[in-house]
Design a protein around this motif. Structure first.
Motif, short mmCIF file in Angstrom:
data_model
loop_
_atom_site.label_atom_id
_atom_site.label_comp_id
_atom_site.label_asym_id
_atom_site.label_seq_id
_atom_site.Cartn_x
_atom_site.Cartn_y
_atom_site.Cartn_z
N VAL A 90 -11.48 -18.24 -8.40
CA VAL A 90 -10.85 -17.31 -9.34
C VAL A 90 -10.86 -15.91 -8.73
N CYS A 91 -9.69 -15.34 -8.56
CA CYS A 91 -9.59 -13.96 -8.08
C CYS A 91 -8.17 -13.46 -8.34
N ASP A 92 -7.97 -12.18 -8.19
CA ASP A 92 -6.65 -11.60 -8.36
C ASP A 92 -5.67 -12.22 -7.37
N GLU A 93 -4.43 -12.31 -7.77
CA GLU A 93 -3.42 -12.99 -6.96
C GLU A 93 -3.31 -12.38 -5.56
N ARG A 94 -3.55 -11.09 -5.44
CA ARG A 94 -3.42 -10.46 -4.13
C ARG A 94 -4.47 -10.97 -3.14
#
Length: 264
Positions: free
Chosen positions: A165-169
């Motif tokens: 799980v992490c930001d799309e960037r």
């Protein structure tokens, strides 16, 4: 055999290493070349203790790979004196090149792209104490780090379910893992790691509501962890924290790795 990436191992290699964790064995022979960049207080503590308990001599070679000397020359001159190398080196490519050049086993005690001994330890703990890995869902929380890369490699070797799980960037199409931008509905274990420099933009710290959404999984924060950065919840206040004693398994797993790569 080398241990630079966890992808250097097969599933049978992992099983054999874990089988040695509780199996007494004879003392080992030889001298270890030991080069350790940075602090690494837990890994340093347990590896030195492992050398001593296995009867191995060790000689510290500070900054072994920091010279401009070609790795083939380093290996050629040093291999006659050492049975095995344990090296912590941020320059992963140079460490891998040295391992290829050496005729001795080389263990990556952490590099810029992997932390195989740490992850083998944590995976062993999960498999034994939380849920068998082949039935477990492991959630990595945050941008990709060297620790997380080793988790990706181990999941490819053993075939367990891994979610990040992490930001799309921060999604990385080169990694064979399911990326998400929000907490999954369920996980057995959530693992965090210190954020890489410059990754703060868009990164979301793990908090109590995230853990509740995932069914209150076990929490295994990779130390050193920073409250207010990757974690907004104090692990000591969370019932599912695996606890400080979990890292005591580092000693047993590191001894097992040494025994596997350097038989008596």
């Amino acid at each position: 055999m080398k241990l630079i990436h966890l992808s250097d191992l097969s599933a049978s290699d992992v099983a054999a290493i874990w089988s040695l964790v509780d199996t007494p064995g004879p003392a080992l022979q030889g001298t270890v070349a030991w080069s350790f960049e940075g602090n690494g207080i837990r890994t340093r503590t347990t590896f030195i203790q492992a050398f001593r308990e296995l009867g191995l001599e060790f000689i510290e070679l500070p900054n072994l790979l920091k010279t401009a000397e070609p790795v083939a020359d380093l290996a050629g001159y040093l291999d006659p004196f050492y049975a095995l190398y344990v090296v912590r080196e941020s320059d992963h490519d140079r460490l891998a090149a040295f391992a290829r050049a050496s005729s001795r086993p080389v263990i990556n005690a952490m590099s810029g792209r992997g932390h195989p001994c740490e992850v083998l330890t944590d995976a062993c703990y999960i498999d034994r104490s939380i849920k068998p890995l082949n039935a477990a869902t492991i959630c990595l929380w945050g941008p990709t780090t060297n620790v997380f890369r080793s988790w990706h490699e181990l999941a490819a070797v053993l075939g367990f379910t891994l979610i990040q799980v992490c930001d799309e960037r921060h999604h990385d199409a080169t990694l064979p893992v399911r990326f998400r931008t929000s907490a999954p509905e369920y996980a057995d274990v959530v693992i965090t790691d210190g954020w890489p420099a410059g990754s703060e933009a868009g990164a979301t710290a793990l908090d109590a509501p995230h853990l509740a959404r995932m069914g209150s999984p076990a929490l295994l924060p990779t130390p050193p962890f920073g409250l207010g950065r990757e974690l907004l919840i104090d692990p000591l206040e969370y019932p599912g924290f695996v606890g400080y004693r979990q890292k005591m398994l580092l000693l047993a797993v590191q001894k097992a790795i040494l025994r596997y790569l350097l038989p008596a």
